[in-house]
Design a protein around this motif. Structure first.
Motif, mmCIF file in Angstrom:
data_model
loop_
_atom_site.group_PDB
_atom_site.id
_atom_site.type_symbol
_atom_site.label_atom_id
_atom_site.label_comp_id
_atom_site.label_asym_id
_atom_site.label_seq_id
_atom_site.Cartn_x
_atom_site.Cartn_y
_atom_site.Cartn_z
ATOM 1 N N GLU A 52 0.830 -1.211 0.000
ATOM 2 C CA GLU A 52 0.000 0.000 0.000
ATOM 3 C C GLU A 52 0.866 1.263 0.000
ATOM 4 O OE1 GLU A 52 -3.363 0.623 -0.177
ATOM 5 O OE2 GLU A 52 -3.460 -1.486 -0.759
ATOM 6 N N SER A 53 1.934 1.267 0.773
ATOM 7 C CA SER A 53 2.830 2.425 0.824
ATOM 8 C C SER A 53 3.488 2.664 -0.526
ATOM 9 C CB SER A 53 3.909 2.223 1.881
ATOM 10 O OG SER A 53 3.351 2.211 3.163
ATOM 11 N N THR A 54 3.900 1.585 -1.176
ATOM 12 C CA THR A 54 4.528 1.703 -2.487
ATOM 13 C C THR A 54 3.547 2.266 -3.505
ATOM 14 O OG1 THR A 54 6.009 -0.125 -2.005
ATOM 15 C CG2 THR A 54 5.713 0.421 -4.318
ATOM 16 N N VAL A 55 2.319 1.771 -3.483
ATOM 17 C CA VAL A 55 1.292 2.254 -4.410
ATOM 18 C C VAL A 55 1.013 3.733 -4.144
ATOM 19 C CG1 VAL A 55 -1.154 2.053 -5.041
ATOM 20 C CG2 VAL A 55 0.241 0.001 -4.803
ATOM 21 N N GLN A 56 0.876 4.124 -2.875
ATOM 22 C CA GLN A 56 0.622 5.522 -2.536
ATOM 23 C C GLN A 56 1.770 6.431 -2.969
ATOM 24 O OE1 GLN A 56 -2.143 7.025 -1.540
ATOM 25 N NE2 GLN A 56 -3.124 5.028 -1.679
ATOM 26 N N ASP A 57 3.002 5.976 -2.776
ATOM 27 C CA ASP A 57 4.170 6.760 -3.207
ATOM 28 C C ASP A 57 4.139 6.991 -4.715
ATOM 29 O OD1 ASP A 57 5.096 6.847 -0.615
ATOM 30 O OD2 ASP A 57 6.685 5.357 -0.923
ATOM 31 N N GLU A 58 3.817 5.953 -5.472
ATOM 32 C CA GLU A 58 3.783 6.067 -6.926
ATOM 33 C C GLU A 58 2.653 6.989 -7.369
ATOM 34 O OE1 GLU A 58 4.940 5.737 -10.821
ATOM 35 O OE2 GLU A 58 6.008 5.269 -8.979
ATOM 36 N N LEU A 59 1.492 6.900 -6.712
ATOM 37 C CA LEU A 59 0.385 7.799 -7.050
ATOM 38 C C LEU A 59 0.762 9.257 -6.792
ATOM 39 C CD1 LEU A 59 -2.723 5.865 -5.704
ATOM 40 C CD2 LEU A 59 -2.234 6.447 -8.079
ATOM 41 N N GLU A 60 1.401 9.514 -5.669
ATOM 42 C CA GLU A 60 1.828 10.881 -5.361
ATOM 43 C C GLU A 60 2.854 11.381 -6.378
ATOM 44 O OE1 GLU A 60 3.074 11.294 -1.286
ATOM 45 O OE2 GLU A 60 1.306 10.192 -0.592
ATOM 46 N N ARG A 61 3.781 10.497 -6.770
ATOM 47 C CA ARG A 61 4.779 10.884 -7.766
ATOM 48 C C ARG A 61 4.111 11.205 -9.096
ATOM 49 N NH1 ARG A 61 7.155 9.648 -12.078
ATOM 50 N NH2 ARG A 61 6.028 7.712 -12.345
ATOM 51 N N ALA A 62 3.173 10.351 -9.520
ATOM 52 C CA ALA A 62 2.481 10.564 -10.794
ATOM 53 C C ALA A 62 1.665 11.852 -10.760
ATOM 54 C CB ALA A 62 1.593 9.370 -11.108
ATOM 55 N N ARG A 63 0.956 12.089 -9.669
ATOM 56 C CA ARG A 63 0.148 13.303 -9.556
ATOM 57 C C ARG A 63 1.017 14.556 -9.570
ATOM 58 N NH1 ARG A 63 -3.452 10.478 -5.138
ATOM 59 N NH2 ARG A 63 -5.105 9.673 -6.489
ATOM 60 N N SER A 64 2.215 14.461 -9.007
ATOM 61 C CA SER A 64 3.092 15.633 -8.980
ATOM 62 C C SER A 64 3.603 15.992 -10.371
ATOM 63 C CB SER A 64 4.269 15.404 -8.035
ATOM 64 O OG SER A 64 5.204 14.495 -8.591
ATOM 65 N N HIS A 65 3.542 15.051 -11.311
ATOM 66 C CA HIS A 65 4.015 15.304 -12.671
ATOM 67 C C HIS A 65 2.889 15.718 -13.622
ATOM 68 C CE1 HIS A 65 7.511 13.057 -11.174
ATOM 69 N NE2 HIS A 65 8.169 13.819 -12.025
ATOM 70 N N LEU A 66 1.650 15.759 -13.135
ATOM 71 C CA LEU A 66 0.551 16.184 -13.996
ATOM 72 C C LEU A 66 0.685 17.671 -14.296
ATOM 73 C CD1 LEU A 66 -2.514 14.369 -12.385
ATOM 74 C CD2 LEU A 66 -1.431 13.858 -14.568
ATOM 75 N N PRO A 67 0.397 18.061 -15.530
ATOM 76 C CA PRO A 67 0.486 19.484 -15.869
ATOM 77 C C PRO A 67 -0.571 20.286 -15.113
ATOM 78 C CG PRO A 67 -0.366 18.213 -17.723
ATOM 79 C CD PRO A 67 -0.004 17.238 -16.656
ATOM 80 N N GLN A 68 -0.246 21.521 -14.796
ATOM 81 C CA GLN A 68 -1.168 22.408 -14.098
ATOM 82 C C GLN A 68 -1.142 23.766 -14.767
ATOM 83 O OE1 GLN A 68 0.106 22.464 -10.048
ATOM 84 N NE2 GLN A 68 -0.476 20.352 -9.672
ATOM 85 N N GLY A 69 -2.211 24.508 -14.591
ATOM 86 C CA GLY A 69 -2.276 25.855 -15.149
ATOM 87 C C GLY A 69 -2.791 25.862 -16.573
ATOM 88 N N GLU A 70 -2.497 26.934 -17.251
ATOM 89 C CA GLU A 70 -2.964 27.107 -18.627
ATOM 90 C C GLU A 70 -2.012 26.412 -19.602
ATOM 91 O OE1 GLU A 70 -4.022 30.825 -21.540
ATOM 92 O OE2 GLU A 70 -4.204 31.064 -19.365
ATOM 93 N N SER A 71 -2.567 25.785 -20.622
ATOM 94 C CA SER A 71 -1.755 25.108 -21.639
ATOM 95 C C SER A 71 -0.956 26.121 -22.454
ATOM 96 C CB SER A 71 -2.649 24.308 -22.588
ATOM 97 O OG SER A 71 -3.288 23.272 -21.917
ATOM 98 N N LEU A 72 0.224 25.706 -22.855
ATOM 99 C CA LEU A 72 1.045 26.540 -23.730
ATOM 100 C C LEU A 72 0.622 26.326 -25.176
ATOM 101 C CD1 LEU A 72 4.601 25.941 -22.202
ATOM 102 C CD2 LEU A 72 3.027 27.837 -21.771
ATOM 103 N N THR A 73 0.843 27.302 -26.016
ATOM 104 C CA THR A 73 0.531 27.159 -27.439
ATOM 105 C C THR A 73 1.705 26.554 -28.195
ATOM 106 O OG1 THR A 73 1.261 29.413 -27.854
ATOM 107 C CG2 THR A 73 -1.100 29.072 -27.465
ATOM 108 N N HIS A 74 2.921 26.680 -27.620
ATOM 109 C CA HIS A 74 4.120 26.118 -28.240
ATOM 110 C C HIS A 74 4.907 25.333 -27.201
ATOM 111 C CE1 HIS A 74 3.004 29.180 -31.133
ATOM 112 N NE2 HIS A 74 3.727 28.497 -32.023
ATOM 113 N N CYS A 75 5.524 24.259 -27.631
ATOM 114 C CA CYS A 75 6.288 23.364 -26.759
ATOM 115 C C CYS A 75 7.433 24.122 -26.094
ATOM 116 C CB CYS A 75 6.836 22.198 -27.579
ATOM 117 S SG CYS A 75 7.864 21.048 -26.649
#
Length: 88
Positions: free
Chosen positions: A16-39
């Motif tokens: 369970e701890s391993t799964v929670q750690d991975e979920l937190e890591r994945a969520r921290s890498h999700l984009p936030q804010g307004e999308s950019l028009t150029h890479c």
């Protein structure tokens, strides 16, 4: 079932701890804010469909694919001190 000196449920807690750690890591890498028009890596235009599908997107598909390849090289094992993870 406990093994060795561990108590009942210890293995489940580690999983369970391993799964929670991975979920937190994945969520921290999700984009936030307004999308950019150029890479932000290569400067190519990011299509409107991608910006609509992934709010906060910052990379074009090619750069995101490359980043995903680099991140998939990270090994996903329990880092909480289990015997198995210490042997790796």
């Amino acid at each position: 079932m406990a093994g060795g000196w561990s108590k009942d449920g210890d293995v489940h807690e580690q999983i369970e701890s391993t799964v929670q750690d991975e979920l937190e890591r994945a969520r921290s890498h999700l984009p936030q804010g307004e999308s950019l028009t150029h890479c932000e890596e290569c400067g190519e235009a990011i299509p409107q469909a991608r910006r609509d599908a992934v709010p906060g997107v910052r990379l074009c598909i090619a750069c995101q694919r490359e980043l995903d390849k680099q991140q998939s090289a990270i090994s996903g094992y329990n880092r909480r001190g289990s015997k198995d993870s210490q042997l790796r």
